[in-house]
Design a protein around this motif. Structure first.
Motif, PDB file in Angstrom:
ATOM      1  N   UNK A 218      52.795   9.486  37.711  1.00 38.06           N
ATOM      2  CA  UNK A 218      51.795  10.537  37.898  1.00 38.06           C
ATOM      3  C   UNK A 218      51.169  10.922  36.566  1.00 38.06           C
ATOM      4  N   UNK A 219      51.994  11.108  35.545  1.00 33.58           N
ATOM      5  CA  UNK A 219      51.484  11.519  34.232  1.00 33.58           C
ATOM      6  C   UNK A 219      50.576  10.438  33.649  1.00 33.58           C
ATOM      7  N   UNK A 220      50.969   9.179  33.810  1.00 31.13           N
ATOM      8  CA  UNK A 220      50.139   8.081  33.317  1.00 31.13           C
ATOM      9  C   UNK A 220      48.837   8.003  34.111  1.00 31.13           C
ATOM     10  N   UNK A 221      48.916   8.220  35.420  1.00 32.59           N
ATOM     11  CA  UNK A 221      47.711   8.197  36.257  1.00 32.59           C
ATOM     12  C   UNK A 221      46.737   9.294  35.838  1.00 32.59           C
ATOM     13  N   UNK A 222      47.256  10.496  35.593  1.00 32.46           N
ATOM     14  CA  UNK A 222      46.397  11.576  35.112  1.00 32.46           C
ATOM     15  C   UNK A 222      45.729  11.171  33.799  1.00 32.46           C
ATOM     16  N   UNK A 223      46.486  10.495  32.934  1.00 24.38           N
ATOM     17  CA  UNK A 223      45.965  10.105  31.626  1.00 24.38           C
ATOM     18  C   UNK A 223      44.807   9.119  31.747  1.00 24.38           C
ATOM     19  N   UNK A 224      44.988   8.054  32.535  1.00 20.15           N
ATOM     20  CA  UNK A 224      43.924   7.049  32.619  1.00 20.15           C
ATOM     21  C   UNK A 224      42.708   7.591  33.354  1.00 20.15           C
ATOM     22  N   UNK A 225      42.909   8.483  34.320  1.00 16.30           N
ATOM     23  CA  UNK A 225      41.774   9.134  34.986  1.00 16.30           C
ATOM     24  C   UNK A 225      41.019   9.997  33.974  1.00 16.30           C
ATOM     25  N   UNK A 226      41.742  10.744  33.162  1.00 13.74           N
ATOM     26  CA  UNK A 226      41.106  11.579  32.149  1.00 13.74           C
ATOM     27  C   UNK A 226      40.297  10.737  31.175  1.00 13.74           C
ATOM     28  N   UNK A 227      40.830   9.574  30.791  1.00 21.64           N
ATOM     29  CA  UNK A 227      40.120   8.698  29.848  1.00 21.64           C
ATOM     30  C   UNK A 227      38.805   8.215  30.439  1.00 21.64           C
ATOM     31  N   UNK A 228      38.838   7.756  31.696  1.00 19.68           N
ATOM     32  CA  UNK A 228      37.612   7.255  32.328  1.00 19.68           C
ATOM     33  C   UNK A 228      36.583   8.363  32.501  1.00 19.68           C
ATOM     34  N   UNK A 229      37.049   9.557  32.857  1.00 13.98           N
ATOM     35  CA  UNK A 229      36.111  10.668  33.049  1.00 13.98           C
ATOM     36  C   UNK A 229      35.518  11.121  31.725  1.00 13.98           C
ATOM     37  N   UNK A 230      36.318  11.155  30.669  1.00 11.43           N
ATOM     38  CA  UNK A 230      35.800  11.523  29.354  1.00 11.43           C
ATOM     39  C   UNK A 230      34.754  10.517  28.898  1.00 11.43           C
ATOM     40  N   UNK A 231      35.024   9.245  29.153  1.00 12.83           N
ATOM     41  CA  UNK A 231      34.064   8.208  28.796  1.00 12.83           C
ATOM     42  C   UNK A 231      32.770   8.359  29.586  1.00 12.83           C
ATOM     43  N   UNK A 232      32.886   8.614  30.896  1.00 11.80           N
ATOM     44  CA  UNK A 232      31.696   8.799  31.739  1.00 11.80           C
ATOM     45  C   UNK A 232      30.914  10.032  31.319  1.00 11.80           C
ATOM     46  N   UNK A 233      31.618  11.070  30.920  1.00 10.39           N
ATOM     47  CA  UNK A 233      30.967  12.303  30.467  1.00 10.39           C
ATOM     48  C   UNK A 233      30.143  12.027  29.217  1.00 10.39           C
ATOM     49  N   UNK A 234      30.699  11.273  28.289  1.00 12.27           N
ATOM     50  CA  UNK A 234      29.973  10.971  27.057  1.00 12.27           C
ATOM     51  C   UNK A 234      28.807  10.022  27.301  1.00 12.27           C
ATOM     52  N   UNK A 235      28.978   9.084  28.230  1.00 12.94           N
ATOM     53  CA  UNK A 235      27.865   8.195  28.560  1.00 12.94           C
ATOM     54  C   UNK A 235      26.686   8.976  29.113  1.00 12.94           C
ATOM     55  N   UNK A 236      26.978   9.973  29.921  1.00 14.22           N
ATOM     56  CA  UNK A 236      25.926  10.755  30.559  1.00 14.22           C
ATOM     57  C   UNK A 236      25.247  11.724  29.587  1.00 14.22           C
ATOM     58  N   UNK A 237      26.057  12.369  28.725  1.00 14.44           N
ATOM     59  CA  UNK A 237      25.508  13.476  27.935  1.00 14.44           C
ATOM     60  C   UNK A 237      25.470  13.229  26.435  1.00 14.44           C
ATOM     61  N   UNK A 238      26.114  12.156  25.963  1.00 15.88           N
ATOM     62  CA  UNK A 238      26.036  11.820  24.544  1.00 15.88           C
ATOM     63  C   UNK A 238      26.513  12.942  23.642  1.00 15.88           C
ATOM     64  N   UNK A 239      26.026  12.940  22.410  1.00 23.16           N
ATOM     65  CA  UNK A 239      26.378  13.990  21.465  1.00 23.16           C
ATOM     66  C   UNK A 239      27.372  13.527  20.425  1.00 23.16           C
ATOM     67  N   UNK A 240      27.030  13.726  19.150  1.00 23.20           N
ATOM     68  CA  UNK A 240      27.919  13.352  18.054  1.00 23.20           C
ATOM     69  C   UNK A 240      28.920  14.450  17.725  1.00 23.20           C
TER      70      UNK A 240
END
Length: 392
Positions: A351-373
């Protein structure tokens, strides 16, 4: 955001390099250690959890508690390394200090990897294919959690099934469910089911066998529109499925109703859409509301503003204390498979690992959508988008 991991199960450390994090994101080792500690919890874990007390070292990309915008390097030391200095040494002069492992274990990467990489010592495969690698991925996921948190997005989950014992979550808000799961040795929200799961684990351990189960991850606060419908590899549900399937022992992934959707008529699968301006006052990203969330927050490869709900099915750990039969690579004779240190049940850790990889994909998708340095720029871009979405 992208990342790479390196390291072996009994090597000196596990390492991850994360590229693309915005500057000024608050980050401290304690934030990451909390998730590593969760990964080591759970009724039915093996002896290695008593050896390793995982901690994260921040080696680059962070100064005075904030990211710099440059690559972030994480390290998780293996405390058992002192017992493997020569057995896992990178130096040629230490060759032969450990007997080769020539008996591949059923259900592992041992035999396939040995043939693929032309290795006669299966240890050269099992050291990297081990689920120990997930420790540093949980650390990366903890970094991603901080990015999501800075944008008002929260993530949690619980165990829904273990060894065929089903758990029922009460009809309360997710935050409350996450608190209940955190207080459980099995990250379960159903006390009666948890008691039955523990009895089953004890019985299974005594028999030298192992158990699998199902975990569910939920995410709140996601804006609509993460991911895309325009190309197959940009669909967020596909990316989440890949991330979850990359976890050792995960054999199935569901979004929303998942396989249950195939058993129902369409009228009991799809979520109707209503318009409720009051939803904005309650903190929703849009006034378009779905009374049900059978889609699990994803439609057409994109988030729709409802909570994300995904599940992953974990097979029983293939390393058994009552080992299965195998064949020795050295002489092709039948043997009982080698036994490495193992757990009876690692579903809570999954469960903890699943939460981690989901968080990684969502963080990546968030940055793809909104960018920002910087995190401030990312947040401004997100706020501007949400302001537009509210006018629809």
């Amino acid at each position: 955001m992208r990342y790479f991991t390196a390291g072996e199960s009994h090597g000196p450390q596990l390492t991850a390099i994360i590229e693309g994090l915005p500057a000024n994101l608050e980050l401290a080792p304690a934030m990451l250690d909390e998730q590593l500690a969760r990964r080591q919890q759970g009724y039915g874990r093996g002896d290695r959890m008593k050896i390793e007390q995982d901690r994260v070292e921040l080696l680059s990309g962070v100064r005075w508690g904030k990211t710099l915008g440059s690559p972030v390097t994480l390290a998780v030391k293996n405390r058992d390394w002192e017992n493997w200095l020569e057995k896992m040494s990178p130096l040629a002069e230490h060759a032969g200090k450990a007997e080769p492992v020539t008996r591949p274990r059923p259900g592992h990467a041992d035999l396939d990897g040995a043939m693929k990489y032309s290795q006669r010592d299966v240890r050269n495969i099992l050291e990297r294919s081990s689920a120990r690698e997930t420790a540093v991925r949980v650390a990366v996921g903890a970094v991603a959690r901080q990015l999501l948190k800075a944008c008002g997005i929260t993530i949690g989950g619980y165990v829904t099934e273990l060894g065929g014992v089903m758990a029922s979550a009460p009809a309360v808000p997710y935050q409350q469910l996450w608190q209940q799961a955190a207080a459980s040795e099995l990250f379960c929200c159903d006390p009666a089911a948890e008691a039955e799961m523990k009895r089953l684990i004890d019985h299974t351990k005594a028999a030298g066998d192992t158990l699998g189960g199902v975990v569910e991850v939920q995410v709140q606060g996601l804006p609509p529109g993460l991911g895309s419908h325009v190309q197959w590899d940009r669909k967020l549900d596909a990316r989440l499925a890949m991330a979850l399937m990359s976890i050792q022992a995960i054999k199935g992934v569901e979004v929303g109703l998942g396989f249950e959707a195939a058993r129902r008529p369409g009228s009991q699968v799809h979520d109707e859409i209503t318009y409720d301006p009051a939803a904005l006052e309650r903190g929703a990203a849009t006034a378009y509301v779905r009374p049900t969330n059978r889609a699990g927050g994803l439609e057409g490869g994109m988030t729709n503003g409802e909570p994300l709900v995904v599940r992953a099915a974990m097979k029983p750990i293939p390393t058994l204390y009552t080992p299965l039969r195998s064949v020795d690579l050295a002489d092709h004779q039948p043997y009982e498979a080698s036994v490495e240190r193992s757990d009876t049940c690692a579903v809570p850790a999954a469960l903890v690992v699943a939460e981690a990889v989901v968080a990684i994909e969502l963080a990546s998708a968030l940055q793809e959508k909104f960018g920002g340095d910087s995190i401030e720029e990312l947040r401004r871009n997100l706020d501007g988008y949400l302001a537009t979405v509210r006018t629809f």
